[in-house]
Design a protein around this motif. Structure first.
Motif: not given
Ligand code: G3I
Length: 314
Positions: A180-190, A217-224
Motif C-alpha cells: 500500500d505504501a509503495v502504491y501510494n508513492m507511485v500514485k503521488s509520483f504519477k 496487486n499487479i493489476q492495481r499497480f498497472a492501473d496507475l
C-alpha cells in the motif's frame, strides 16, 4: 524444445535470470545462462559498493562483463540497483547531510550515463520501505528526507530519457501495508509528474505462500499507469527437498507465472539466479534453500517444467 526465454517472448514477456561474475567461470552454468533466458540482471556488480567504491572513482569493469555477455547472447539487461542502503560503501555513510543529495545525484548520473542505451530497466531505488509501510531509516532518508526517492528518479531520467525507471522491493507481492505504501508513492509520483515507469516485485517467496492477492496487486499497480516486473523470483523451502515439496514449489511457480501473464502490463519475470548451486538463500536462511528451477547439478526440477507449461510450452 523452446527455452523459457523463447516461450515468454511468444507471450510478449521476458523470462530472465540474475547472474554474478564469479559464476561465469563454470562452463555448464554459462551455457545455460546464455541459452535459456531472454534477460539478465546483474546480481551484484552494478551496486554502489562496486561501481563507486570511493567518492568519484567509478568502476564498471565487472558489470560491463555481464552486459557484454548479454549482448553477445541477444539478451536484455535490467540494471540493479542505483540507490540502496545495502552494499553501500562506508564513505557514503559519512557524507555530511548538506552534500548527500549531490553525491546521490552524481552517482546516479554517472552510472546511468555509463550504461545508457544498453539496459531496458533500472532499479532506481531499492527497498526503501519497512513492513509497516513507513520509510526505512536509511542514510538517504535520514539526511535528505522523504524527497530523496523522487530526486533519484529525476536524476535517472535526466541521464537517460529512454531506460524504464523502476522502484523495486520485497514483500510487496500481495496487498498489505508495505505494498500500500509503495502504491501510494507511485500514485503521488504519477500525479506530480515524477518520472517512474515501473514497479519491481522481488518475489523472494516461501513454499506454499504465494500471496492470494498477487494478480490483483499487479493489476492495481498497472492501473496507475506503470509496468510491473517480477524481478528476483525464488521460492525457498525447508531442506531437504522431497517430491511433495517439489510438487508444491512447481505449483507455486505456476501461480506466479499465471499472475504475470494475466496482466498485460506485467512485462517479465526474472529468477534470482537459476540454479540452487548459486542461490543466496542458504547463506541467509540456514536450513532453507532449493528455491530455484534447476538443482545444484543443473538438472531441471519440477519447477522448471511448471514454468514451461505455464508459459504455454510442452
Ligand atoms: O565479494 C565478496 C568476496 O570477496 C568474499 O570473499 C565473500 C565472503 O563473504 O563475500 C563476497 O561478497 C558477497 C557478495 O554477495 C558477492 O558474492 C557478500 O558477502 C554477500 O553479502 C553478497 O550477498 C548479496 C546480497 O544481495 C547482499 O545483500 C547476494 O549475492 C545477492 O544475491 C543479494 O541480492 C539481493 C538483491 O540485491 C536485493 N534484493 C534481495 C536480494 C537477496 O538478498
Amino acid at each position: 524444445d523452446a527455452t523459457l526465454g523463447q516461450l515468454a517472448a511468444a507471450k510478449g514477456r521476458y523470462f530472465g535470470s540474475a547472474t554474478d561474475n564469479p559464476h561465469l567461470s563454470d562452463p555448464v552454468y554459462k551455457q545455460i545462462l546464455g541459452s535459456e533466458f531472454g534477460q539478465l540482471t546483474v546480481g551484484n556488480t552494478m551496486k554502489w559498493q562496486y561501481t563507486e567504491p570511493s567518492e568519484g572513482r567509478f568502476d564498471y569493469e565487472a558489470a560491463d562483463t555481464i552486459v557484454e555477455l548479454a549482448e553477445a547472447n541477444d539478451q536484455t539487461v535490467r540494471g540493479h540497483t542505483l540507490v540502496w542502503h545495502n552494499q553501500l560503501p562506508d564513505w557514503v555513510n559519512s557524507v555530511p547531510s548538506d552534500r548527500l543529495l549531490n553525491v546521490m545525484r552524481n552517482h546516479i548520473t554517472n552510472e546511468v550515463t555509463h550504461f545508457k542505451g544498453r539496459l531496458i530497466h533500472w532499479d532506481v531505488v531499492n527497498e526503501a520501505f519497512e513492513e509497516d509501510g513507513s520509510r526505512r531509516q536509511t542514510v538517504f532518508q535520514q539526511k535528505i528526507g522523504d524527497g530523496y526517492i523522487a530526486e533519484a528518479f529525476r536524476a535517472a531520467r535526466a541521464a537517460d530519457p529512454n531506460v524504464k525507471l523502476y522502484y523495486n522491493d520485497y514483500n510487496i507481492e500481495g496487498i498489505g501495508p508495505k505494498s500500500d505504501a509503495v502504491y501510494n508513492m507511485v500514485k503521488s509520483f504519477k500525479q506530480q509528474g515524477i518520472p517512474i515507469d515501473g514497479v519491481g516485485m522481488q518475489a523472494h517467496l516461501i513454499l506454499g505462500q504465494v500471496p492470494s492477492t498477487l494478480r490483483q496487486n499487479i493489476q492495481r499497480f498497472a492501473d496507475l499507469g506503470v509496468d510491473v516486473a517480477i524481478t528476483e523470483l525464488d521460492i525457498r523451502m525447508d531442506l531437504p527437498r522431497t517430491a511433495a515439496k517439489d510438487a508444491q514449489q512447481a505449483n507455486d511457480y505456476t501461480r506466479v507465472v499465471e499472475a504475470c501473464l494475466a496482466v498485460s502490463r506485467c512485462v517479465g519475470i526474472t529468477v534470482w539466479d537459476f540454479s540452487d548451486k548459486q542461490s543466496w538463500v542458504p547463506s541467509v536462511f540456514p536450513g532453507q534453500g532449493a528455491a530455484l528451477p534447476y538443482d545444484e547439478n543443473y538438472n531441471k526440477k519440477p519447477a522448471y517444467y511448471a514454468i514451461t507449461a505455464a508459459l504455454g510450452g510442452t
